[in-house]
Design a protein around this motif. Structure first.
Motif, PDB file in Angstrom:
ATOM      1  N   LYS A  27     -13.364 -12.087   8.429  1.00  6.50           N
ATOM      2  CA  LYS A  27     -14.277 -13.006   9.113  1.00  6.50           C
ATOM      3  C   LYS A  27     -13.770 -13.405  10.493  1.00  6.50           C
ATOM      4  O   LYS A  27     -14.521 -13.423  11.450  1.00  6.50           O
ATOM      5  N   ASN A  28     -12.489 -13.706  10.594  1.00 13.44           N
ATOM      6  CA  ASN A  28     -11.927 -14.182  11.862  1.00 13.44           C
ATOM      7  C   ASN A  28     -10.746 -13.353  12.338  1.00 13.44           C
ATOM      8  O   ASN A  28      -9.914 -13.849  13.095  1.00 13.44           O
ATOM      9  N   TYR A  29     -10.669 -12.126  11.888  1.00 15.62           N
ATOM     10  CA  TYR A  29      -9.532 -11.299  12.305  1.00 15.62           C
ATOM     11  C   TYR A  29      -9.888  -9.824  12.248  1.00 15.62           C
ATOM     12  O   TYR A  29     -10.846  -9.415  11.579  1.00 15.62           O
ATOM     13  N   GLN A  30      -9.092  -9.047  12.964  1.00 13.63           N
ATOM     14  CA  GLN A  30      -9.119  -7.592  12.858  1.00 13.63           C
ATOM     15  C   GLN A  30      -7.694  -7.114  13.099  1.00 13.63           C
ATOM     16  O   GLN A  30      -7.070  -7.499  14.092  1.00 13.63           O
ATOM     17  N   LEU A  31      -7.182  -6.311  12.177  1.00 12.52           N
ATOM     18  CA  LEU A  31      -5.841  -5.747  12.311  1.00 12.52           C
ATOM     19  C   LEU A  31      -5.956  -4.246  12.534  1.00 12.52           C
ATOM     20  O   LEU A  31      -6.782  -3.585  11.905  1.00 12.52           O
ATOM     21  N   VAL A  32      -5.116  -3.723  13.408  1.00 11.32           N
ATOM     22  CA  VAL A  32      -5.073  -2.287  13.666  1.00 11.32           C
ATOM     23  C   VAL A  32      -3.738  -1.778  13.132  1.00 11.32           C
ATOM     24  O   VAL A  32      -2.679  -2.125  13.654  1.00 11.32           O
ATOM     25  N   LEU A  33      -3.794  -0.979  12.066  1.00 12.84           N
ATOM     26  CA  LEU A  33      -2.590  -0.418  11.457  1.00 12.84           C
ATOM     27  C   LEU A  33      -2.349   0.977  12.010  1.00 12.84           C
ATOM     28  O   LEU A  33      -3.270   1.772  12.127  1.00 12.84           O
ATOM     29  N   SER A  34      -1.121   1.272  12.322  1.00 11.17           N
ATOM     30  CA  SER A  34      -0.738   2.581  12.835  1.00 11.17           C
ATOM     31  C   SER A  34       0.225   3.237  11.856  1.00 11.17           C
ATOM     32  O   SER A  34       1.388   2.855  11.758  1.00 11.17           O
ATOM     33  N   ASP A  35      -0.311   4.197  11.077  1.00  8.62           N
ATOM     34  CA  ASP A  35       0.503   4.971  10.136  1.00  8.62           C
ATOM     35  C   ASP A  35       1.103   6.128  10.927  1.00  8.62           C
ATOM     36  O   ASP A  35       0.392   6.877  11.583  1.00  8.62           O
ATOM     37  N   THR A  36       2.414   6.263  10.878  1.00  8.95           N
ATOM     38  CA  THR A  36       3.100   7.255  11.702  1.00  8.95           C
ATOM     39  C   THR A  36       3.798   8.304  10.844  1.00  8.95           C
ATOM     40  O   THR A  36       4.085   8.061   9.674  1.00  8.95           O
ATOM     41  N   PRO A  37       4.087   9.465  11.428  1.00  8.84           N
ATOM     42  CA  PRO A  37       4.890  10.457  10.702  1.00  8.84           C
ATOM     43  C   PRO A  37       6.264   9.885  10.358  1.00  8.84           C
ATOM     44  O   PRO A  37       6.775   9.000  11.049  1.00  8.84           O
ATOM     45  N   ASP A  42      -8.631   5.051   0.613  1.00  8.98           N
ATOM     46  CA  ASP A  42      -7.724   6.173   0.854  1.00  8.98           C
ATOM     47  C   ASP A  42      -7.997   6.769   2.230  1.00  8.98           C
ATOM     48  O   ASP A  42      -8.799   7.692   2.370  1.00  8.98           O
ATOM     49  N   LEU A  43      -7.352   6.219   3.241  1.00  7.71           N
ATOM     50  CA  LEU A  43      -7.471   6.713   4.610  1.00  7.71           C
ATOM     51  C   LEU A  43      -6.433   7.797   4.874  1.00  7.71           C
ATOM     52  O   LEU A  43      -6.736   8.857   5.396  1.00  7.71           O
ATOM     53  N   SER A  44      -5.196   7.509   4.509  1.00  5.78           N
ATOM     54  CA  SER A  44      -4.083   8.428   4.762  1.00  5.78           C
ATOM     55  C   SER A  44      -3.808   9.272   3.521  1.00  5.78           C
ATOM     56  O   SER A  44      -3.913   8.794   2.396  1.00  5.78           O
ATOM     57  N   ILE A  45      -3.424  10.523   3.749  1.00  8.21           N
ATOM     58  CA  ILE A  45      -3.050  11.403   2.648  1.00  8.21           C
ATOM     59  C   ILE A  45      -1.708  10.931   2.085  1.00  8.21           C
ATOM     60  O   ILE A  45      -0.782  10.635   2.830  1.00  8.21           O
ATOM     61  N   THR A  46      -1.623  10.881   0.776  1.00 10.23           N
ATOM     62  CA  THR A  46      -0.356  10.544   0.122  1.00 10.23           C
ATOM     63  C   THR A  46       0.018  11.690  -0.809  1.00 10.23           C
ATOM     64  O   THR A  46      -0.785  12.144  -1.604  1.00 10.23           O
ATOM     65  N   THR A  47       1.255  12.136  -0.659  1.00  9.76           N
ATOM     66  CA  THR A  47       1.754  13.251  -1.460  1.00  9.76           C
ATOM     67  C   THR A  47       3.279  13.220  -1.429  1.00  9.76           C
ATOM     68  O   THR A  47       3.859  12.707  -0.481  1.00  9.76           O
ATOM     69  N   PRO A  48       3.925  13.762  -2.453  1.00 10.94           N
ATOM     70  CA  PRO A  48       5.388  13.831  -2.422  1.00 10.94           C
ATOM     71  C   PRO A  48       5.916  14.796  -1.359  1.00 10.94           C
ATOM     72  O   PRO A  48       7.082  14.773  -1.027  1.00 10.94           O
ATOM     73  N   LYS A  49       5.042  15.647  -0.816  1.00  9.32           N
ATOM     74  CA  LYS A  49       5.466  16.614   0.200  1.00  9.32           C
ATOM     75  C   LYS A  49       5.894  15.869   1.482  1.00  9.32           C
ATOM     76  O   LYS A  49       5.185  15.018   1.982  1.00  9.32           O
ATOM     77  N   VAL A  50       7.043  16.226   1.987  1.00  5.06           N
ATOM     78  CA  VAL A  50       7.578  15.589   3.193  1.00  5.06           C
ATOM     79  C   VAL A  50       6.737  15.980   4.407  1.00  5.06           C
ATOM     80  O   VAL A  50       6.269  17.106   4.527  1.00  5.06           O
ATOM     81  N   GLN A  51       6.570  15.025   5.325  1.00  5.17           N
ATOM     82  CA  GLN A  51       5.883  15.235   6.602  1.00  5.17           C
ATOM     83  C   GLN A  51       4.409  15.600   6.440  1.00  5.17           C
ATOM     84  O   GLN A  51       3.877  16.407   7.189  1.00  5.17           O
ATOM     85  N   THR A  52       3.725  14.973   5.500  1.00  3.89           N
ATOM     86  CA  THR A  52       2.282  15.184   5.360  1.00  3.89           C
ATOM     87  C   THR A  52       1.544  14.562   6.533  1.00  3.89           C
ATOM     88  O   THR A  52       0.594  15.127   7.058  1.00  3.89           O
ATOM     89  N   ILE A  95      -2.198   7.850  12.542  1.00  6.38           N
ATOM     90  CA  ILE A  95      -3.482   7.531  11.922  1.00  6.38           C
ATOM     91  C   ILE A  95      -3.696   6.031  12.061  1.00  6.38           C
ATOM     92  O   ILE A  95      -2.840   5.233  11.680  1.00  6.38           O
ATOM     93  N   LEU A  96      -4.842   5.663  12.642  1.00  6.88           N
ATOM     94  CA  LEU A  96      -5.158   4.253  12.827  1.00  6.88           C
ATOM     95  C   LEU A  96      -6.123   3.797  11.744  1.00  6.88           C
ATOM     96  O   LEU A  96      -7.109   4.468  11.450  1.00  6.88           O
ATOM     97  N   GLY A  97      -5.821   2.660  11.157  1.00  7.45           N
ATOM     98  CA  GLY A  97      -6.690   2.051  10.160  1.00  7.45           C
ATOM     99  C   GLY A  97      -7.020   0.636  10.585  1.00  7.45           C
ATOM    100  O   GLY A  97      -6.175  -0.059  11.151  1.00  7.45           O
ATOM    101  N   LEU A  98      -8.254   0.217  10.360  1.00  6.36           N
ATOM    102  CA  LEU A  98      -8.691  -1.129  10.728  1.00  6.36           C
ATOM    103  C   LEU A  98      -8.928  -1.962   9.484  1.00  6.36           C
ATOM    104  O   LEU A  98      -9.487  -1.480   8.500  1.00  6.36           O
TER     105      LEU A  98
END
Length: 165
Positions: free
Chosen positions: A50-60, A28-38, A43-46
């Motif tokens: 073994k042979n990879y790294q992904l950078v996820l960008s959670d946006t408003p 649980d990196l990002s807050i999840t809620t029914p409230k709009v625009q939380t 927010i970047l998540g990695l």
């Protein structure tokens, strides 16, 4: 280690972007809620393997800004679109598909590989799902259209493998 692709996840408020990030990274990196625009900033998540790294960008959630803070929030979305190696456009199966014309036009101009995730399919039926897949396939003919349920985990492991490739 190989390249670290940046994956931007964009869409309207409450389509499940933060739930998807949490499901993909397994925490649980990002807050999840029914409230709009939380999610008010990027927010970047990695995800490390073994042979990879992904950078996820959670946006408003994308909205028409009405005041300065919302302008700032939309700037985080613009930044994500600029530096993305892969773009995930996320929609909820039950949302009004006509609200996103400006965003759809902007995404069509981006040359980044595109995945359109139709989320919350656990709240739908087969007929509506087939209709949504057909609709989005006609709008983005070169994109991969993928039905998922970020909340229940449906197709999340397969999506992760696709992102790794």
């Amino acid at each position: 280690m190989a390249k670290k692709p940046k994956i931007a996840i964009v869409g309207r408020p409450n389509v499940g972007k933060s739930t998807l990030v949490n499901a993909l990274i397994g925490k649980d990196l990002s807050i999840t809620t029914p409230k709009v625009q939380t999610t008010r900033h990027r927010i970047l998540g990695l995800i490390n393997g073994k042979n990879y790294q992904l950078v996820l960008s959670d946006t408003p959630g994308i909205i028409d800004p009405a005041y300065e803070m919302q302008n700032s929030m939309m700037n985080f979305v613009k930044e994500s679109l600029i530096d993305a190696d892969v773009l995930i456009y996320m929609i909820a199966i039950n949302e009004d598909q006509t609200k996103d014309e400006k965003l759809v036009d902007k995404i069509k101009k981006i040359k980044t590989p595109l995945l359109v995730l139709i989320n919350k399919i656990d709240n739908s039926n087969q007929k509506d799902l087939e209709s949504a897949v057909s609709h989005w396939s006609s709008i983005f003919p070169d994109a991969k259209i993928i039905p998922i349920s970020a909340l229940t985990g449906f197709f999340i492991d397969e999506l992760l493998q696709l992102l790794i490739k």
